[in-house]
Design an enzyme around this catalytic site. Structure first.
Site, PDB file in Angstrom:
ATOM      1  N   ASP A  43     -33.162  12.697   6.064  1.00 44.61           N
ATOM      2  CA  ASP A  43     -34.192  12.865   4.768  1.00 44.61           C
ATOM      3  C   ASP A  43     -35.128  11.951   5.524  1.00 44.61           C
ATOM      4  O   ASP A  43     -35.591  10.761   4.850  1.00 44.61           O
ATOM      5  CB  ASP A  43     -33.807  12.153   3.274  1.00 44.61           C
ATOM      6  CG  ASP A  43     -34.194  12.956   2.541  1.00 44.61           C
ATOM      7  OD1 ASP A  43     -35.767  13.010   2.961  1.00 44.61           O
ATOM      8  OD2 ASP A  43     -34.312  13.516   1.212  1.00 44.61           O
ATOM      9  N   HIS A  44     -35.432  12.412   5.864  1.00 43.65           N
ATOM     10  CA  HIS A  44     -37.573  12.207   6.355  1.00 43.65           C
ATOM     11  C   HIS A  44     -37.746  11.082   5.730  1.00 43.65           C
ATOM     12  O   HIS A  44     -38.319   9.873   5.707  1.00 43.65           O
ATOM     13  CB  HIS A  44     -37.732  12.295   7.635  1.00 43.65           C
ATOM     14  CG  HIS A  44     -39.049  13.651   7.028  1.00 43.65           C
ATOM     15  ND1 HIS A  44     -38.897  14.946   6.302  1.00 43.65           N
ATOM     16  CD2 HIS A  44     -40.856  12.964   6.692  1.00 43.65           C
ATOM     17  CE1 HIS A  44     -40.027  14.969   5.174  1.00 43.65           C
ATOM     18  NE2 HIS A  44     -40.978  14.349   5.543  1.00 43.65           N
TER      19      HIS A  44
ATOM     20  N   HIS B 115     -35.622  14.759  -1.232  1.00 44.23           N
ATOM     21  CA  HIS B 115     -36.982  14.434  -0.692  1.00 44.23           C
ATOM     22  C   HIS B 115     -36.731  14.327  -2.080  1.00 44.23           C
ATOM     23  O   HIS B 115     -37.305  12.291  -2.287  1.00 44.23           O
ATOM     24  CB  HIS B 115     -38.342  14.274  -0.844  1.00 44.23           C
ATOM     25  CG  HIS B 115     -37.895  15.038   1.426  1.00 44.23           C
ATOM     26  ND1 HIS B 115     -36.874  14.988   1.781  1.00 44.23           N
ATOM     27  CD2 HIS B 115     -38.902  16.320   1.330  1.00 44.23           C
ATOM     28  CE1 HIS B 115     -37.182  15.745   3.118  1.00 44.23           C
ATOM     29  NE2 HIS B 115     -37.930  16.733   2.633  1.00 44.23           N
TER      30      HIS B 115
HETATM   31  C1  BG6 Z   1     -40.333  19.170   4.218  1.00 40.18           C
HETATM   32  C2  BG6 Z   1     -40.295  20.307   4.721  1.00 40.18           C
HETATM   33  O1  BG6 Z   1     -38.563  18.533   4.355  1.00 40.18           O
HETATM   34  O2  BG6 Z   1     -41.222  18.219   4.820  1.00 40.18           O
HETATM   35  C3  BG6 Z   1     -41.253  21.365   4.577  1.00 40.18           C
HETATM   36  O3  BG6 Z   1     -39.546  21.722   5.039  1.00 40.18           O
HETATM   37  C4  BG6 Z   1     -42.713  20.011   4.258  1.00 40.18           C
HETATM   38  O4  BG6 Z   1     -41.575  22.273   3.513  1.00 40.18           O
HETATM   39  C5  BG6 Z   1     -42.334  18.247   4.225  1.00 40.18           C
HETATM   40  O5  BG6 Z   1     -44.034  20.577   4.274  1.00 40.18           O
HETATM   41  C6  BG6 Z   1     -43.377  17.283   3.930  1.00 40.18           C
HETATM   42  O6  BG6 Z   1     -42.684  16.484   4.172  1.00 40.18           O
HETATM   43  P1  BG6 Z   1     -43.904  14.657   4.381  1.00 40.18           P
HETATM   44  O7  BG6 Z   1     -43.404  14.366   5.547  1.00 40.18           O
HETATM   45  O8  BG6 Z   1     -45.660  15.551   5.051  1.00 40.18           O
HETATM   46  O9  BG6 Z   1     -44.586  15.310   3.080  1.00 40.18           O
END
Ligand code: BG6
Length: 489
Positions: free
Chosen positions: A176-177, A239
């Site tokens: 989960d980045h 997230h």
């Molecule tokens: C991803 C989603 O997990 O997270 C995308 O699939 C989204 O739709 C992205 O744009 C958002 O990540 P960040 O790091 O740009 O907030």
């Protein structure tokens, strides 16, 4: 030395994630000398030579890492295997490559299988790498797996059972980045390293907590995926609920992976479940219409490629979560996320309750509530909103801000989420990855909303213009409770 060693096999090596995030992240680890014994095998369907693949890697570094120091040496660690996901023969060839690189680079049999590709193949790959002996190794074997991890609780369970045939739970690193982001990791430190917050961190002193993740991007080229996903599965299940768990959990006994996870799991278990006829009380959905964003005209969701012109898919979600435990009884956690909003911003606002009595009522009818704002992105920092004396006047109060910005003090770019997570997976630290129990609980919660939404067509769609803060219903959700969203500029 104690640097981690690994053979990283990236399935989906010709894809966007590999190019944008994975190659540049491995490069940074190499450049900072956090790793030196490593090799990468790019695995994907299209035929490419090692040279061509290395050229792609270099290209990605120049474009996305913005540097090229030692880039040739770096790229020489990369190899390519043109792969047929369903042919055992192809896995046997991959094993030969892996064995050869293992001894050439002295990788001690340490293997990471990184799945950065269409989820329908996750199960097959896990089963095949085991069957063809790729996981028979003297070192560690770990599976790093990208989202989406399933589409519902049922499908996530099925996927989990498939990957568990080849890997134990403690060998599975579900990405989960958001958990790799500096300020998401900081939530825990702010809470547990400061005497002034934790004593107030409960229903006696906190009025509500707001988590907003707004994006300006639309659905881009991902219509096919997004139509089946929507904002709830794409952002909330993973997230947003992860951030909520970190905000709501009890202090862990120790800062170990197991202790932190078990507290997060307990927080997720306390989420108040909803019955079908209650969903509307707690959640609202939105879909973007055409509009203007940064001066440019952008199309509505239904006009995007691969999107049904009559689509019922939500690109915006706002919700009120109740955490039914002793600490949080009665405190709403408001969440919202959406595409094509006015700004790109992720922020957490903790609103404290009003003090019992306003002594400044003659000048200020209501005092501004104290707020703790955690800026996740694009700014990284903390703001504390207090009331202080208005300079020069009589005893008038005015809100003042104490601000801390990460960039301002350290003047170093914080490592990218992927850089950190890759490094953690090599070191065997699973703290910032999601455990199956967390995934399961999040899906069960989200399923109750999506089941209802899928069974009822939202006739107001599209209900917010691109470049705005979302549908009116999201504001009304808080107004009902006498609250409102704090602006996130
Ligand atoms: C991803 C989603 O997990 O997270 C995308 O699939 C989204 O739709 C992205 O744009 C958002 O990540 P960040 O790091 O740009 O907030």
């Amino acid at each position: 030395d104690n640097k981690p060693t690994a053979l990283i096999m990236i399935f989906g090596a010709t894809g966007d994630l590999a190019k944008r995030k994975l190659f540049p992240s491995i490069y940074r680890l190499f450049q900072k000398e956090q790793i030196n014994k490593f090799a990468v095998v790019g695995v994907a369907r299209r035929p490419l030579s090692n040279d061509e693949f290395q050229a792609n890697v270099k290209d990605s570094i120049l474009t996305f890492a913005g540097e090229n120091e030692k880039v040739d040496e770096f790229a020489s660690h990369f190899y390519y295997h043109s792969h047929d996901v369903s042919s055992s023969e192809s896995y046997i060839q991959l094993k030969e490559i892996a064995d050869r690189l293992d001894s050439h680079y002295q990788l001690e049999g340490n293997r990471i299988f990184y799945l950065a590709m269409a989820p329908e193949f996750f199960g097959t790959i896990a089963e095949q790498v085991k069957e063809q002996g790729l996981t028979d190794t003297n070192g560690y074997k770990r599976l790093v797996i990208e989202k989406p991890f399933g589409h519902s609780f049922e499908s996530a369970l099925e996927l989990n059972e498939q990957i568990r045939t080849a890997f134990n739970e403690d060998e599975i690193y579900r990405i989960d980045h958001y958990l790799g982001k500096e300020m998401v990791q900081n939530i825990e430190v702010i809470r547990f390293a400061n005497a002034i917050f934790e004593p107030l961190w409960n229903s006696r002193y906190i009025s509500n907590i707001q988590v907003t993740s707004s994006e300006t991007l639309g659905v881009e080229e991902r219509g096919r995926y997004y139509e089946k996903s929507g904002a709830l599965r794409d952002m909330v299940q993973n997230h947003i609920l992860q951030m909520v768990a970190l905000l709501a959990m009890e202090p862990p006994i120790r800062l170990t992976t197991e202790e932190i996870r078990s507290e997060k799991v307990r927080a997720l278990r306390s989420l108040r479940p909803m019955k079908k006829d209650e969903v509307n009380q707690y959640f609202v959905r939105g879909q973007y219409a055409a509009g203007t964003l940064n001066g440019a005209q952008v199309p509505g969701y239904r006009e995007e490629p691969m999107v049904d012109p009559d689509s019922n898919t939500e690109t915006f979600v706002a919700g009120k979560l109740m955490i039914d435990n002793f600490r949080w009884a009665g405190v709403p956690f408001y969440i919202r996320t959406g595409k094509r909003m006015d700004i790109k911003s992720t922020k957490i606002v903790v609103q404290f309750k009003d003090i019992p009595m306003n002594l400044y009522y003659k000048t200020e009818e209501t005092l501004h509530p104290n707020l703790l704002v955690i800026h996740i992105q694009p700014d990284e920092g903390i703001t504390l909103l207090l009331n202080a004396k208005k300079t020069g006047t009589n005893m008038k109060s005015t809100p003042v801000q104490l601000s801390f910005s990460n960039k301002g003090t350290d003047r170093i770019n914080t490592p990218e989420a992927y850089e950190r997570l890759l490094y953690d997976s090599m070191r065997g630290d699973a703290t910032n990855f999601t455990h199956w129990d967390e995934v399961a609980l999040s899906w069960k919660f989200v399923d109750s909303i999506s089941n209802y939404w899928e069974s009822t067509k939202e006739t107001s769609f599209p209900n917010y213009e691109s470049g705005t803060t979302g549908p009116k219903s999201a504001d009304e959700l808080l107004e009902k409770d006498g609250h409102s969203w704090w602006p996130v500029e």
